[in-house]
Motif scaffolding. Sequence first.
Motif, mmCIF file in Angstrom:
data_model
loop_
_atom_site.group_PDB
_atom_site.id
_atom_site.type_symbol
_atom_site.label_atom_id
_atom_site.label_comp_id
_atom_site.label_asym_id
_atom_site.label_seq_id
_atom_site.Cartn_x
_atom_site.Cartn_y
_atom_site.Cartn_z
ATOM 1 N N TYR A 373 0.814 -1.213 0.000
ATOM 2 C CA TYR A 373 0.000 0.000 0.000
ATOM 3 C C TYR A 373 0.851 1.268 0.000
ATOM 4 O O TYR A 373 0.311 2.379 -0.037
ATOM 5 C CB TYR A 373 -0.932 0.019 1.224
ATOM 6 N N PHE A 374 2.167 1.129 0.089
ATOM 7 C CA PHE A 374 3.012 2.318 0.222
ATOM 8 C C PHE A 374 3.388 2.858 -1.156
ATOM 9 O O PHE A 374 3.741 2.102 -2.043
ATOM 10 C CB PHE A 374 4.284 1.991 1.019
ATOM 11 N N PRO A 375 3.319 4.201 -1.332
ATOM 12 C CA PRO A 375 3.642 4.763 -2.648
ATOM 13 C C PRO A 375 5.029 4.344 -3.105
ATOM 14 O O PRO A 375 5.965 4.313 -2.300
ATOM 15 C CB PRO A 375 3.616 6.284 -2.408
ATOM 16 N N TYR A 431 12.063 -4.120 8.840
ATOM 17 C CA TYR A 431 10.701 -3.954 8.330
ATOM 18 C C TYR A 431 10.107 -2.621 8.760
ATOM 19 O O TYR A 431 10.075 -2.276 9.937
ATOM 20 C CB TYR A 431 9.773 -5.069 8.814
ATOM 21 N N ALA A 432 9.641 -1.878 7.780
ATOM 22 C CA ALA A 432 8.771 -0.725 7.976
ATOM 23 C C ALA A 432 8.130 -0.500 6.609
ATOM 24 O O ALA A 432 8.753 -0.800 5.575
ATOM 25 C CB ALA A 432 9.545 0.507 8.435
ATOM 26 N N PRO A 433 6.889 0.005 6.569
ATOM 27 C CA PRO A 433 6.171 0.078 5.286
ATOM 28 C C PRO A 433 6.939 0.750 4.139
ATOM 29 O O PRO A 433 6.808 0.318 2.999
ATOM 30 C CB PRO A 433 4.891 0.836 5.651
ATOM 31 N N PRO A 434 7.762 1.803 4.397
ATOM 32 C CA PRO A 434 8.463 2.410 3.256
ATOM 33 C C PRO A 434 9.601 1.546 2.712
ATOM 34 O O PRO A 434 10.143 1.865 1.662
ATOM 35 C CB PRO A 434 9.071 3.702 3.839
ATOM 36 N N PHE A 435 9.964 0.486 3.438
ATOM 37 C CA PHE A 435 11.165 -0.259 3.076
ATOM 38 C C PHE A 435 10.936 -1.721 2.731
ATOM 39 O O PHE A 435 11.796 -2.354 2.127
ATOM 40 C CB PHE A 435 12.191 -0.190 4.216
ATOM 41 N N SER A 436 9.806 -2.262 3.132
ATOM 42 C CA SER A 436 9.618 -3.695 2.923
ATOM 43 C C SER A 436 8.177 -4.075 3.251
ATOM 44 O O SER A 436 7.572 -3.479 4.128
ATOM 45 C CB SER A 436 10.559 -4.479 3.844
ATOM 46 N N VAL A 438 5.698 -6.811 5.073
ATOM 47 C CA VAL A 438 5.896 -7.408 6.394
ATOM 48 C C VAL A 438 6.734 -8.690 6.285
ATOM 49 O O VAL A 438 7.519 -9.008 7.179
ATOM 50 C CB VAL A 438 4.531 -7.581 7.095
#
Lengths: 457, 457
Positions: A373-375, A431-436, A438
């Motif tokens: 879901y992250f741009p 793991y963090a949404p802008p980088f990967s 889950v």
Amino acid sequence: MSERLVVIGADAAGMSAASQARRLKGPDELEIVAFERGRFTSYSACGIPYWVGGDVDSRDELIARTPEEHRKRSIDLRMRTEVTEIDVPGRRVRARDLESGEEAWTAYDKLVIATGARPVRPELPGIDAPGVHGVQTLEDGQALLDTLRRTRGERAVVVGAGYIGVEMAEALTKRGYQVTVVNADPQPMATLDPDMGALVGEAMTGMGMEMVNDAEVTKILTGEDGRVRAVATDDAEYAADIVILGIGVRPNTDLARNAGLPLGEHGGLLTDLAMRVRGHEDIWAGGDCVEVLDLVSGRERHVALGTHANKHGQIIGSGVGGDYGTFPGVVGTAVSKVCDLEIARTGLREKDARAAGLQYVTATIESTSRAGYFPGAALMTVKMLAERRTGRLLGVQIVGREGAAKRVDIAAVALTARMTAEQLTTLDLGYAPPFSPVWDPVLVAARKAVTAVRKGG
Amino acid sequence: MSERLVVIGADAAGMSAASQARRLKGPDELEIVAFERGRFTSYSACGIPYWVGGDVDSRDELIARTPEEHRKRSIDLRMRTEVTEIDVPGRRVRARDLESGEEAWTAYDKLVIATGARPVRPELPGIDAPGVHGVQTLEDGQALLDTLRRTRGERAVVVGAGYIGVEMAEALTKRGYQVTVVNADPQPMATLDPDMGALVGEAMTGMGMEMVNDAEVTKILTGEDGRVRAVATDDAEYAADIVILGIGVRPNTDLARNAGLPLGEHGGLLTDLAMRVRGHEDIWAGGDCVEVLDLVSGRERHVALGTHANKHGQIIGSGVGGDYGTFPGVVGTAVSKVCDLEIARTGLREKDARAAGLQYVTATIESTSRAGYFPGAALMTVKMLAERRTGRLLGVQIVGREGAAKRVDIAAVALTARMTAEQLTTLDLGYAPPFSPVWDPVLVAARKAVTAVRKGG
């Protein structure tokens, strides 16, 4: 009493070795003489495609250290001087000044051979015609850029679709050329399995490049002015205002062969773990002219990469200077890009595994570089090989966009540590949404590989 | 005969467990009942700051699987139903329907506890005033967004400067707020060593955020309308139209404690390697409510991260379904960003190493994400800890721009494999000018750490 170190070849491996030796021993303890047949030292050959393509403005940016900088550190650097013979029993080398033609012998106590690799250059009619360029050395890059500036061409043919080939396809596309890549293999990037290479081919076609696979170049055709005008294969002709040869490289070891030094099956010098030429206490070799141990297959291979050359040089310099270090081997990691397409591999391809006698399963998955879901989340395909039964990781290949290439480092470290696919599935990766997502794409592939290992019997 | 699995908590760990158990056992073999006190299932709490900041358009994008989707897979999901008691000897749970207030007991054969974490919420005057928001759950996120849409404020105070704190500072900056971050520690990002946290603080100041360190919030001040108007510390007041609490989380384990289940020193449930609650064959626990083994220090710790919760769920579901898997532990990897600043850590900080009785050396270097001459090459600082004498890698922290965060994965895998800094120096990592200098920044740090280990005696 002062010793003399002689270094043959003043690029990454040779000059890293010389510099590290100098750090450990001053000029009163160690005299260092380095011979270089070219006009440049310590430069990034890997950067040449980006200089040609315009990402890098000037040649000087690719030069990590000039001859003058080396000389300031008390290294007696002899440029445009080619070593023509190594007399191992006599502990001396003969070198020719390429300007004057004069030859002379120089004695050594310790010798470093860093003669690099030379490009494969097929014996084809027309191969020496103006407009046909290799891109191995800075001189090559300069000659190519001079040609590009002089002639306003429209069509370029790149022969070969390995790293240099695809990088040069990008460079010439950026320069406004219509690029045709002619490739002897069924897919570009033969350093990947064909299914992954096909993804690269599709992407390059999507970038407007013409991909000609399974095609052997038979001839370079020239025009009335003697310049290249087309590249011919058995089936067809491809118009070309410029031709780039990117067919690969071989260890440059004629000198070593003539001196009776031990070469491996790929033509590279064979060394021990401290990078000493086998059977020779006082001769070291490193960089593109040596073979290295593949830690996954347990066999020697030839890998021409600046990152290894620098490491070899560091280790050789430590040894020469009386310190200690070893180069345990490689796992076969390589990354590259074509425009925004990132390409990475480490470990064994299917055919490497077969050649090593390994039975394996494969798992191929598609995932994203960031949380879905992250741009900017970009698709990538990850293929993993794991050994049948043991589940040991054997290799990973990744093709995707931003964030794809350097992910292969996860697998590179895991291969070095001889981890299994199952061990990979619980790795604690960032793991963090802008980088990967889950589950990092490499872990998704590992999960699928675990299932395949279980089914694989 | 059919068994019944009861799952408490329908987010990452609980529903991954339920889904994996369902994959392995059909509804005729295994009945699955899941209780969730909230309104949402299986969502990315880590994505909330990006939803608030506007990177993610809608709440639904953060939801991996809705209640309906779970129900389609024959999971009897009871939303807005809170489990209020676990009767371990009686193998049953009591649950209250939060709409009707009705309570009932449900028997289980197997139980999964996935009650997550709850935010630390200090007992401060004014903490419940309108305009003060936590950001733990989707409900919290929705409430915050509703407030942001209703009120057109100018000043935001974020209390806490850990992951949530800095991510919310970014989110509110993006929404046009002037952000003040009030932080009890001497530097932001107490999950880093202070020297590395200071780099984050400098960068955030450079982004126009006001950083107030070493400051304990004493009071939330409200206006005549009862809404928040400022945050007070001992020394000062900071005007605030909105206040975000991002002080951290604790395992949500009152239920487990009351049931007599074993908790660790951080308040989390203690499990075996298969994620079964210690001493209880038929009770599993995972996600933010458990403690996990830190593979570097050998001690238990609490890490609230969706990526672990998903892995736990997968392993629990396998166990419940009669298959086998274990979670060996974590190395403490975490990545985050504030605007274009990337922040990463893995392994031990200096104070963690000291607490574990480990003596160590440190090495801090600055390098670039790409070859120095390649466009977009961005500076990053890498700090490495290695054990004195053995040189074993203990931890890595990275602060930089593009390409900094996920580089920590190299160290995460190396920590898992218990590599030494010296072993790191020869790792075969991906190298090409657009992706890395010839020595990857992590390897540059390793080389410096090796020198420090040698000097360290």
